[in-house]
Design an enzyme around this catalytic site. Structure first.
Site, PDB file in Angstrom:
ATOM      1  N   CYS A  55      44.376  35.490  34.919  1.00 40.08           N
ATOM      2  CA  CYS A  55      43.350  35.100  35.879  1.00 40.08           C
ATOM      3  C   CYS A  55      42.662  36.359  36.405  1.00 40.08           C
ATOM      4  CB  CYS A  55      43.981  34.314  37.023  1.00 40.08           C
ATOM      5  SG  CYS A  55      42.791  33.843  38.300  1.00 40.08           S
ATOM      6  N   CYS A  58      43.632  36.751  40.367  1.00 38.48           N
ATOM      7  CA  CYS A  58      44.962  37.061  40.897  1.00 38.48           C
ATOM      8  C   CYS A  58      45.932  37.641  39.867  1.00 38.48           C
ATOM      9  CB  CYS A  58      45.578  35.824  41.535  1.00 38.48           C
ATOM     10  SG  CYS A  58      46.054  34.537  40.360  1.00 38.48           S
ATOM     11  N   CYS A 104      43.414  27.869  38.303  1.00 42.08           N
ATOM     12  CA  CYS A 104      44.603  28.706  38.398  1.00 42.08           C
ATOM     13  C   CYS A 104      45.520  28.137  39.483  1.00 42.08           C
ATOM     14  CB  CYS A 104      44.209  30.142  38.735  1.00 42.08           C
ATOM     15  SG  CYS A 104      45.615  31.239  39.035  1.00 42.08           S
ATOM     16  N   CYS A 107      45.683  30.872  42.692  1.00 45.47           N
ATOM     17  CA  CYS A 107      44.556  31.204  43.563  1.00 45.47           C
ATOM     18  C   CYS A 107      43.454  30.163  43.564  1.00 45.47           C
ATOM     19  CB  CYS A 107      43.984  32.571  43.196  1.00 45.47           C
ATOM     20  SG  CYS A 107      43.113  32.579  41.626  1.00 45.47           S
ATOM     21  N   CYS A 127      39.207  24.631  27.329  1.00 46.94           N
ATOM     22  CA  CYS A 127      37.951  25.347  27.132  1.00 46.94           C
ATOM     23  C   CYS A 127      37.675  26.159  28.398  1.00 46.94           C
ATOM     24  CB  CYS A 127      36.842  24.336  26.870  1.00 46.94           C
ATOM     25  SG  CYS A 127      35.263  25.064  26.439  1.00 46.94           S
TER      26      CYS A 127
END
Length: 138
Positions: A55, A58, A104, A107, A127
């Site tokens: 991510c 984070c 995510c 976060c 995707c």
């Protein structure tokens, strides 16, 4: 702890000002405002080297390169997340469509969508917006 486990088992919470200072304008628009990048425009969208996609907000490990495949869509596509707890999904009825949004788990960054048209065995296509991910080579 393996490289695909999260190091932060808690929610990452930042102010809007903190997110803006941390991210590029494209990253902010995509991850914090639920945007979408243009097809074929993201860094590492065609990367097939061994590694982990994390991510951008984070650093949580989200996807492994071994689960990445060429979907022909112009966005990085994966058959599954790096772990069952890496992402959360939510119904998305924006733009008159019925989709499943992927965020995510640490976060709440918007990552992309999951579709039921992927390869076997699960038949799923995660995707993702490449600007929401950071590639980390093994």
């Amino acid at each position: 702890m393996t490289s695909t486990e999260s190091k932060a088992p808690f929610k990452v919470i930042k102010t809007d000002e903190e997110w803006r200072a941390l991210l590029t304008p494209d990253q902010y628009r995509i991850t914090r405002q639920h945007g979408t990048e243009r097809a074929f425009s993201s860094p590492d969208f065609d990367t097939s080297r061994p590694g982990v996609f994390r991510c951008v907000c984070c650093n949580r490990p989200l996807y492994r390169s071994t689960d990445k495949y060429e979907s022909g869509t112009g966005w990085p596509s994966f058959t599954r997340p790096a772990s069952a707890s890496a992402v959360n999904t939510f119904p998305d009825h924006s733009y008159g469509m019925v989709r499943t949004e992927v965020r995510c788990a640490d976060c709440d960054a918007h990552l992309g969508h999951v579709f039921p048209d992927g390869p076997p065995p699960a038949g799923l296509r995660y995707c993702m917006n490449g600007h929401a991910l950071v590639y980390d080579a093994d």
